[in-house]
Design an enzyme around this catalytic site. Structure first.
Site, PDB file in Angstrom:
ATOM      1  N   LYS A  18     -21.502 -12.851  -9.991  1.00  0.00           N
ATOM      2  CA  LYS A  18     -22.539 -11.777 -10.645  1.00  0.00           C
ATOM      3  C   LYS A  18     -22.165 -12.755 -12.104  1.00  0.00           C
ATOM      4  CE  LYS A  18     -20.867  -6.725 -10.060  1.00  0.00           C
ATOM      5  NZ  LYS A  18     -22.018  -6.325  -9.968  1.00  0.00           N
ATOM      6  N   ARG A  36     -22.448   0.046  -1.453  1.00  0.00           N
ATOM      7  CA  ARG A  36     -23.308   0.950  -0.200  1.00  0.00           C
ATOM      8  C   ARG A  36     -22.990   0.901   1.312  1.00  0.00           C
ATOM      9  NH1 ARG A  36     -28.312  -1.572  -1.339  1.00  0.00           N
ATOM     10  NH2 ARG A  36     -27.558  -1.877  -3.188  1.00  0.00           N
TER      11      ARG A  36
END
Length: 497
Positions: free
Chosen positions: A280, A354
């Site tokens: 990130k 996920r």
């Protein structure tokens, strides 16, 4: 905090302080007008002098008030009468409690007039008040070494007046709200802890603490070898780059009939998310300690079910780990095998939530659940779509989605249903595996849900994307406790039919 519902005249209630409201126009509602008459017109005189403008959220404490059951009166601004609605009532209540917290008032009577029409009924105000009070009084569990300010003295809050016929429902709603408020504090406290304290093992210890505190709860914590025996390849792929061991937490509230199908809640528990190899941007990466707010919300929901002794079977499933870069970390292009046997091509290691959720959702099948709801800070795309105001809801069952949206609307923890059609699942096609873990920028919140949908076929399932609602950034940085109010109301309605 103790909460009480009362009937009869507010002026006769004994407490340290009586809270009433006034509009910007200087007009007084029925409850405030009755207090003014008992106080020999002192409130109207104050307004007439221009010493109190009645702006929304404005407060003024009046001391040594004779003719009332309370020696103090706190006057709260309600804003323009034409714009006085449910939201304005909430703001007035929160402002009043915040003002009381800055005094040494230990007990107060809240007698704010309600908006015209049907925006708020007696049971709803009683349901909302404990959560409003909890939010106004909440203090972040920081690690500052400076001397802490004294905690607020406010310990008892009475709400009314209610008709005698409405008192039983109001009392029950106050109890429901108090339980939800206490569970939401736990959710916020967990979310605000730094990642070096709130590790997967810390979340597991919190689940074990809850099971010791409530007789209806049972807990199992699976370590990495046990997770490997369950063949949760997607979950294990995420944790490979971290030195912190993963945990899979199973927390059960056994409140319903034996053998009755449970509601299964699945919470994303990434205790810190660097993005892995797909690192990130460093700006605001510290906020990735909040990436376990889904897990905290599920723990809070089980705590609420136990506090309320809900006649409902509820199961909480929490896969928890860190997502870190390292020599063993998964790489873009790697292919992993999920517990369902389906293969996944990893195109972006920052789409890790996920991956841990899909294996937990597959595990949920063994309960033959009545409904499955996963809760996750899953996508920045949902923040772009809905901001910090609404939780995103996507589901393969519209009735379940409406249940969740309606529950959130009832307690002002709002959610919005987004579409989830097969078109979005088509975007997850891969040349090398059964599916890819990302599908590009377009519809990112929905394609993430579509990925989870491939593991929930045959189940009644809904997905709550709380990336925009679980915490605030900037000067107000901190966990919000959402969507605990929504989940609590959803479980209450399921339990009580």
């Amino acid at each position: 905090m103790q909460f009480k519902a009362f009937s009869g005249r507010p002026v006769a209630q004994r407490s340290d302080c009586l809270v009433v409201g006034a509009f910007e126009s200087g007009e007084l509602g029925p409850e405030t007008a009755a207090v003014d008459r008992a106080a020999s017109g002192r409130l109207r005189a104050l307004l007439a002098r221009g010493d109190f403008a009645g702006r929304a959220g404005e407060t003024q404490l009046l001391l040594e008030q004779r003719g009332l059951g309370s020696p103090r009166v706190l006057l709260v601004g309600l804003g323009p009468k034409a714009k006085f609605d449910r939201r304005a009532w909430r703001r007035a209540a929160a402002s009043a409690i915040g003002a009381l917290a800055r005094t040494r008032v230990a007990s107060a009577v809240l007698a704010l007039d309600l908006p015209a029409g049907h925006q708020l009924d007696s049971a709803t105000t009683a349901r909302l008040l404990p959560e409003i009070a909890s939010g106004a009084l909440y203090r972040i569990n920081d690690r500052k070494t400076a001397r802490k300010p004294r905690p607020p003295a406010l310990a008892r809050l009475s709400l009314g007046p209610f008709t005698r016929a409405a008192l039983p429902a109001a009392r029950r709603a106050l109890a429901d709200g108090a339980s939800a408020a206490a569970s939401a504090v736990m959710v916020r406290d967990l979310g605000n802890l730094p990642g070096n304290i709130c590790t997967p093992r810390h979340l597991a210890a919190e689940a074990q603490r809850l099971a010791r505190a409530h007789r209806s709860l049972r807990v199992r914590v699976l370590d990495e070898p046990a997770i490997r025996r369950l063949k949760m390849g997607c979950f294990l792929a995420v944790t490979r780059g971290s030195a912190e061991p993963p945990r899979f937490i199973i927390l059960e509230h056994r409140g319903g009939r034996r053998g009755a199908a449970p509601v299964v809640l699945v919470g994303k528990g990434i205790t810190f998310d660097t993005g892995g190899i797909s690192l990130k941007d460093p700006a605001a990466m510290d906020e990735m300690k909040f990436d376990m707010c889904g897990a905290a919300s599920v723990l809070g929901a089980l705590d609420f079910a136990a506090r309320e002794r809900l006649r409902l079977n509820v199961v909480g499933l929490i896969p928890t780990c860190e997502n870190m870069p390292g020599g063993r970390a998964i790489k873009p292009g790697d292919i992993v095998v999920s517990a369902s046997g389906q293969t996944v091509e990893i195109l972006n290691t920052d789409a890790e939530g996920r991956l841990i959720l899909c294996d937990a959702l597959n595990y949920a099948r063994r309960y033959r659940p009545a409904a499955v709801v996963d809760v996750a800070t899953l996508t920045g795309a949902c923040v772009i779509a809905l901001g910090a105001h609404h939780t995103g809801v996507m589901a393969n069952d519209d009735t379940l989605a409406r249940e969740l949206v309606d529950a959130g609307r009832a307690v002002d923890d709002r959610a919005w249903q987004l579409p989830l059609t097969e078109d979005y699942a088509e975007q997850l096609k891969s040349n090398f595996a059964d599916m890819a873990n990302v599908a590009g920028r377009e519809g990112g919140a929905i394609t993430a849900a579509a990925f989870l949908g491939k593991y929930t076929q045959g189940l009644k399932w809904a997905h709550l994307d709380i990336a925009g609602t679980a915490w605030l950034g900037g000067a107000q940085k901190g966990a919000t406790g959402r969507p605990l109010p929504l989940l609590a109301e959803f479980l209450l309605r399921r339990a009580r039919g």
